[in-house]
Scaffold this motif. Structure first.
Motif, PDB file in Angstrom:
ATOM      1  N   PRO A 187       0.800  -1.220   0.000  1.00  0.00           N
ATOM      2  CA  PRO A 187       0.000   0.000   0.000  1.00  0.00           C
ATOM      3  C   PRO A 187       0.839   1.279   0.000  1.00  0.00           C
ATOM      4  CG  PRO A 187      -0.171  -1.096   2.128  1.00  0.00           C
ATOM      5  CD  PRO A 187       0.565  -2.024   1.206  1.00  0.00           C
ATOM      6  N   LEU A 188       1.982   1.263   0.688  1.00  0.00           N
ATOM      7  CA  LEU A 188       2.820   2.468   0.688  1.00  0.00           C
ATOM      8  C   LEU A 188       3.450   2.711  -0.677  1.00  0.00           C
ATOM      9  CD1 LEU A 188       4.500   2.513   4.189  1.00  0.00           C
ATOM     10  CD2 LEU A 188       3.046   4.278   3.187  1.00  0.00           C
ATOM     11  N   LEU A 189       3.781   1.653  -1.390  1.00  0.00           N
ATOM     12  CA  LEU A 189       4.321   1.840  -2.734  1.00  0.00           C
ATOM     13  C   LEU A 189       3.265   2.458  -3.644  1.00  0.00           C
ATOM     14  CD1 LEU A 189       6.629   1.565  -4.737  1.00  0.00           C
ATOM     15  CD2 LEU A 189       5.852  -0.798  -5.180  1.00  0.00           C
ATOM     16  N   ALA A 190       2.032   1.996  -3.525  1.00  0.00           N
ATOM     17  CA  ALA A 190       0.946   2.580  -4.320  1.00  0.00           C
ATOM     18  C   ALA A 190       0.778   4.055  -3.985  1.00  0.00           C
ATOM     19  CB  ALA A 190      -0.356   1.821  -4.085  1.00  0.00           C
ATOM     20  N   LEU A 191       0.806   4.388  -2.702  1.00  0.00           N
ATOM     21  CA  LEU A 191       0.670   5.789  -2.303  1.00  0.00           C
ATOM     22  C   LEU A 191       1.866   6.614  -2.743  1.00  0.00           C
ATOM     23  CD1 LEU A 191      -0.917   5.283   1.216  1.00  0.00           C
ATOM     24  CD2 LEU A 191      -2.017   6.305  -0.799  1.00  0.00           C
ATOM     25  N   GLU A 234      -2.121   0.200 -10.474  1.00  0.00           N
ATOM     26  CA  GLU A 234      -1.573  -1.128 -10.781  1.00  0.00           C
ATOM     27  C   GLU A 234      -1.080  -1.812  -9.510  1.00  0.00           C
ATOM     28  OE1 GLU A 234       1.570  -1.129 -13.676  1.00  0.00           O
ATOM     29  OE2 GLU A 234       0.346  -0.020 -15.117  1.00  0.00           O
ATOM     30  N   VAL A 235      -0.334  -1.075  -8.722  1.00  0.00           N
ATOM     31  CA  VAL A 235       0.206  -1.631  -7.473  1.00  0.00           C
ATOM     32  C   VAL A 235      -0.929  -1.965  -6.515  1.00  0.00           C
ATOM     33  CG1 VAL A 235       1.629  -1.145  -5.434  1.00  0.00           C
ATOM     34  CG2 VAL A 235       2.441  -0.473  -7.722  1.00  0.00           C
ATOM     35  N   ALA A 236      -1.859  -1.038  -6.328  1.00  0.00           N
ATOM     36  CA  ALA A 236      -2.953  -1.231  -5.365  1.00  0.00           C
ATOM     37  C   ALA A 236      -3.800  -2.452  -5.707  1.00  0.00           C
ATOM     38  CB  ALA A 236      -3.832   0.015  -5.305  1.00  0.00           C
ATOM     39  N   GLN A 237      -3.988  -2.715  -6.983  1.00  0.00           N
ATOM     40  CA  GLN A 237      -4.796  -3.872  -7.389  1.00  0.00           C
ATOM     41  C   GLN A 237      -4.192  -5.190  -6.928  1.00  0.00           C
ATOM     42  OE1 GLN A 237      -7.070  -3.377 -11.382  1.00  0.00           O
ATOM     43  NE2 GLN A 237      -5.014  -2.548 -11.683  1.00  0.00           N
ATOM     44  N   ASP A 238      -2.884  -5.205  -6.716  1.00  0.00           N
ATOM     45  CA  ASP A 238      -2.196  -6.430  -6.314  1.00  0.00           C
ATOM     46  C   ASP A 238      -1.950  -6.529  -4.817  1.00  0.00           C
ATOM     47  OD1 ASP A 238      -2.095  -7.336  -8.946  1.00  0.00           O
ATOM     48  OD2 ASP A 238      -0.159  -6.365  -9.322  1.00  0.00           O
ATOM     49  N   VAL A 239      -2.454  -5.566  -4.048  1.00  0.00           N
ATOM     50  CA  VAL A 239      -2.240  -5.577  -2.594  1.00  0.00           C
ATOM     51  C   VAL A 239      -3.458  -6.218  -1.933  1.00  0.00           C
ATOM     52  CG1 VAL A 239      -1.839  -4.191  -0.536  1.00  0.00           C
ATOM     53  CG2 VAL A 239      -0.819  -3.497  -2.712  1.00  0.00           C
ATOM     54  N   PRO A 240      -3.281  -7.367  -1.313  1.00  0.00           N
ATOM     55  CA  PRO A 240      -4.420  -8.016  -0.657  1.00  0.00           C
ATOM     56  C   PRO A 240      -4.770  -7.341   0.669  1.00  0.00           C
ATOM     57  CG  PRO A 240      -2.431  -9.273  -0.257  1.00  0.00           C
ATOM     58  CD  PRO A 240      -2.052  -8.130  -1.176  1.00  0.00           C
TER      59      PRO A 240
END
Length: 94
Positions: free
Chosen positions: A17-21, A34-40
């Motif tokens: 989540p921090l990478l997405a943010l 893209e990143v957020a979609q892969d964070v469970p």
């Protein structure tokens, strides 16, 4: 790490989540999504909700806030972003 330090940090320091943010903070909504979609889990859903709210897709955002177990936000987007970063950093979610 503070929010100010987070803003200027290198992306390799983060995941999930921090990478997405981080990507969103760099102005790259597509990469953030893209990143957020892969964070469970609930944190991934929370970031996903924020991104869809930022996009203007409020129905989609409401769904993801529900998945995150949080009420839908309606305030300032930048304030929400900062709260999310602060909370995730405090939890050590690097």
């Amino acid at each position: 790490m503070t929010v100010a330090e987070f803003r200027v940090a290198d992306s390799t320091q983060f995941s999930g989540p921090l990478l997405a943010l981080w990507w969103d903070g760099q102005g790259n909504w597509d990469r953030a999504h893209e990143v957020a979609q892969d964070v469970p889990g609930k944190d991934g859903a929370w970031v996903h909700a924020y991104l869809h709210r930022k996009e203007g897709s409020l129905g989609n955002a409401a769904y993801w806030y529900g998945q995150a177990g949080r009420p839908p936000e309606s305030g300032d987007l930048s304030a929400e972003w900062e709260r999310m970063v602060e909370e995730l950093l405090l939890r050590g979610e690097l």
